[in-house]
Design an enzyme around this catalytic site. Structure first.
Site, PDB file in Angstrom:
ATOM      1  N   HIS A   6      67.621 -30.359  42.666  1.00 49.31           N
ATOM      2  CA  HIS A   6      68.921 -30.176  42.023  1.00 49.31           C
ATOM      3  C   HIS A   6      69.314 -28.703  41.956  1.00 49.31           C
ATOM      4  CE1 HIS A   6      68.734 -34.291  39.793  1.00 49.31           C
ATOM      5  NE2 HIS A   6      68.770 -34.414  41.116  1.00 49.31           N
ATOM      6  N   GLU A  14      70.548 -26.950  39.515  1.00 50.19           N
ATOM      7  CA  GLU A  14      70.049 -26.270  38.318  1.00 50.19           C
ATOM      8  C   GLU A  14      68.590 -25.868  38.506  1.00 50.19           C
ATOM      9  OE1 GLU A  14      71.572 -29.333  38.728  1.00 50.19           O
ATOM     10  OE2 GLU A  14      71.590 -30.201  36.711  1.00 50.19           O
ATOM     11  N   CYS A  44      70.203 -33.584  34.629  1.00 53.49           N
ATOM     12  CA  CYS A  44      69.364 -34.763  34.411  1.00 53.49           C
ATOM     13  C   CYS A  44      68.251 -34.405  33.419  1.00 53.49           C
ATOM     14  CB  CYS A  44      68.785 -35.256  35.735  1.00 53.49           C
ATOM     15  SG  CYS A  44      67.481 -34.199  36.412  1.00 53.49           S
ATOM     16  N   CYS A  49      65.873 -31.709  34.762  1.00 53.59           N
ATOM     17  CA  CYS A  49      66.504 -30.381  34.787  1.00 53.59           C
ATOM     18  C   CYS A  49      66.687 -29.838  33.373  1.00 53.59           C
ATOM     19  CB  CYS A  49      67.840 -30.426  35.527  1.00 53.59           C
ATOM     20  SG  CYS A  49      67.650 -30.549  37.321  1.00 53.59           S
TER      21      CYS A  49
END
Length: 157
Positions: free
Chosen positions: A79, A81, A116, A119
């Site tokens: 991801h 992030e 999520c 993250c």
């Protein structure tokens, strides 16, 4: 000439970063900023040296009709992030802000999203203070201290 405010400016940079994304469903870009200085950027893409979904032409989650927000273990991407956090030192992230931009590939509309669970855990440990997320009507800010309470409520700890 209209000059964007700081939040718009950093979200625009996150949008520019997102175009490097390799996901067939959504493009995400993240920018970490501390004291008005860019600390790190990240986009959603496969780990270095591994095939990207855009290169192989298939998204496993899409192929299996998995709804957004579920079964991330089947996704090839790291991801945005997480990539931004991975590429910065913790001392540079302490007290910083992460700006997150996402859009749907199919129609370039803003992807209503938030980090999520995994993250959020990385963001907590990194020392980031807040997360600013692009929304269709502007942005919203999330305070990372609230993520701690969510992780506990979700049974994570």
């Amino acid at each position: 000439m209209s000059r964007p405010n700081k939040i718009e400016y950093y979200l625009d940079i996150a949008k520019a970063v997102s175009v490097r994304g390799t996901c067939l469903r959504r493009r995400f870009g993240a920018v970490i900023v501390k004291d008005d200085q860019l600390v790190s950027t990240g986009y959603a893409g496969s780990p270095r040296g591994t095939p990207n979904c855009c290169d192989i032409g298939v998204c496993e989650r899409q192929r299996l009709n998995i709804p957004a927000g579920e079964r991330y273990e089947l996704c090839r991407s790291v991801h945005a992030e997480a990539n931004a956090v991975i590429h910065a030192s913790r001392d540079h992230m302490l007290g910083s802000t992460l700006y997150l931009y996402g859009e749907n590939v199919s129609d370039c509309s803003i992807a209503i999203a938030r980090p999520c669970q995994m993250c959020r855990r990385m963001i907590i440990n990194s020392g980031i203070k807040s997360v600013v997320i692009k929304t269709p009507d502007g942005f919203r800010e999330e305070i990372v201290a609230d993520y701690v309470h969510e992780v506990v409520a979700e049974g994570g700890y």
